[in-house]
Enzyme design. Structure first.
Site, PDB file in Angstrom:
ATOM      1  N   THR A 196       0.870  -1.180   0.000  1.00 41.74           N
ATOM      2  CA  THR A 196       0.000   0.000   0.000  1.00 41.74           C
ATOM      3  C   THR A 196       0.896   1.214   0.000  1.00 41.74           C
ATOM      4  OG1 THR A 196      -1.709  -1.107   1.281  1.00 41.74           O
ATOM      5  CG2 THR A 196      -1.572   1.274   1.557  1.00 41.74           C
ATOM      6  N   VAL A 225     -12.346  -5.909   2.867  1.00 38.56           N
ATOM      7  CA  VAL A 225     -11.738  -4.597   3.033  1.00 38.56           C
ATOM      8  C   VAL A 225     -10.643  -4.725   4.089  1.00 38.56           C
ATOM      9  CG1 VAL A 225     -12.124  -2.232   3.851  1.00 38.56           C
ATOM     10  CG2 VAL A 225     -13.825  -3.321   2.381  1.00 38.56           C
ATOM     11  N   ASP A 227      -7.136  -2.724   6.130  1.00 35.07           N
ATOM     12  CA  ASP A 227      -6.947  -1.587   7.036  1.00 35.07           C
ATOM     13  C   ASP A 227      -6.867  -0.247   6.315  1.00 35.07           C
ATOM     14  OD1 ASP A 227      -4.576  -2.547   5.805  1.00 35.07           O
ATOM     15  OD2 ASP A 227      -3.337  -1.458   7.242  1.00 35.07           O
TER      16      ASP A 227
END
Ligand code: ASP
Length: 336
Positions: A196, A225, A227
């Protein structure tokens, strides 16, 4: 695509990116908490170097940290060769590319989208959720609908390259989040299935903001989904104290409300690195067996411009950009 060999440490204040482009010298330094330079922007992984340059374009002209972090992570979202952020991201196990992102400013405002399909720049949609709606988070079809209403173009996101990899994966359809396996250039290897961009910036006025955006875990269950779009888990900013962001297997970050925890520890006087380390140790304490097999990294920046990071596993890196260092990458310390 980002090339590690182009890394350079520029010592002259305000050195231009033209000079940067000419250099071919690699430079990494041991992790340190440096006092006091501002503006500064930091972000996760080697691809953070390019993203930081986008943010620096705003910060060096006295711009707002919020505008900087949005501009910065949009660069990563635009890179279709990046299979963990933005529309080039690998799909879920049913072949849908769904994106997660959130943003938080110095005034405690925040916005988020999760499981959003068909839209290229989730971070900009998250910002509009923050600025144009009474809500913090929009998910799935509702997020896409809002984005289209705001003028974003909806289109199929699955790239030919991602589709090919997904079809390869379908042959075994085995889901297991792996640690970050990087090739010799410090870039993702073929077994790489998550990462990410989390970015934190402190602007010339001393205000903080953060952004976090991802395509989540490759081959995740439809609707999963992580964090990254969850305020407090993937990102948290408190303008009195500092900001934190995370990368890695999001489930373990959510269980510990990781980024909020890091900021609260900095409020108690922990340095950014010590706060990130403590958050990693919570994960180990709660789930020691899982912790050995996965990667989670935290990155933090405090109000003074000091930064630090800590990860479960070796291999985590982050990028720093300020007046002295335009494209420095730092290997994060790790528990294992
Ligand atoms: N944190 C992301 C997620 O769980 C993935 C990553 O950063 O590696 O979706």
């Amino acid at each position: 695509m980002f090339n590690r060999r182009k890394f350079i440490k520029l010592s002259a204040a305000g050195a231009s990116f033209a000079a940067l482009a000419k250099s071919a010298v690699a430079k990494t330094l041991p992790i340190t908490a440096e006092a006091g330079t501002r503006p500064v922007v930091i972000s996760t992984w080697n691809f953070g170097v390019q993203a930081n340059q986008g943010a620096w374009g705003v910060l060096k002209n006295g711009g707002r940290a919020l505008d900087a972090v949005e501009a910065g992570v949009r660069i990563t979202e635009s890179d279709l060769t990046n299979h963990t952020v933005g529309p080039g991201g690998y799909p879920d196990r049913d072949g849908h590319v769904s994106l997660d992102a959130c943003i938080m400013d110095d005034l405690g405002n925040c916005g988020s989208v999760a499981g959003m399909e068909f839209i290229d720049h989730p971070i900009s949609v998250a910002r509009l959720v923050m600025e144009k709606t009474p809500h913090v988070m929009l998910v799935g079809e509702g997020a896409t609908q809002f984005a289209v209403q705001q003028g974003f173009k909806a289109h199929k996101l699955l790239t030919a390259e991602s589709e090919k990899e997904w079809k390869k994966w379908l042959k075994t359809a085995k889901y297991s989040p792996v640690m970050n396996i990087e090739n010799k250039n410090g870039m993702p290897g073929s077994e790489y299935n998550h990462d990410t961009i989390g970015m934190l910036a402190l602007d010339a006025k001393g205000n903080l903001s953060g952004a976090c955006t991802t395509s989540g875990m490759a081959w995740k269950m439809r609707g999963r989904v992580g964090d990254s779009p969850i305020i407090g888990a993937g990102l948290y900013v408190d303008n009195e104290v500092g900001g934190a962001t995370s990368t890695g297997v999001g489930e373990e970050v959510i269980r510990n409300v990781g980024s909020f925890l890091v900021v609260e520890l900095m409020r108690q006087g922990y340095t950014p690195e010590a706060a990130c380390k403590e958050a990693v140790e919570r994960i180990i304490k709660k789930k020691p067996e899982i912790a050995k097999q996965i990667q989670v990294g935290f990155l933090a920046l405090n109000k003074k411009g000091e930064y630090g990071a800590y990860a479960l596993q070796k291999g985590f890196t982050f990028a720093v950009c300020n007046n002295q260092k335009q494209d420095l990458t730092i290997p994060g310390k790790s528990a294992y």
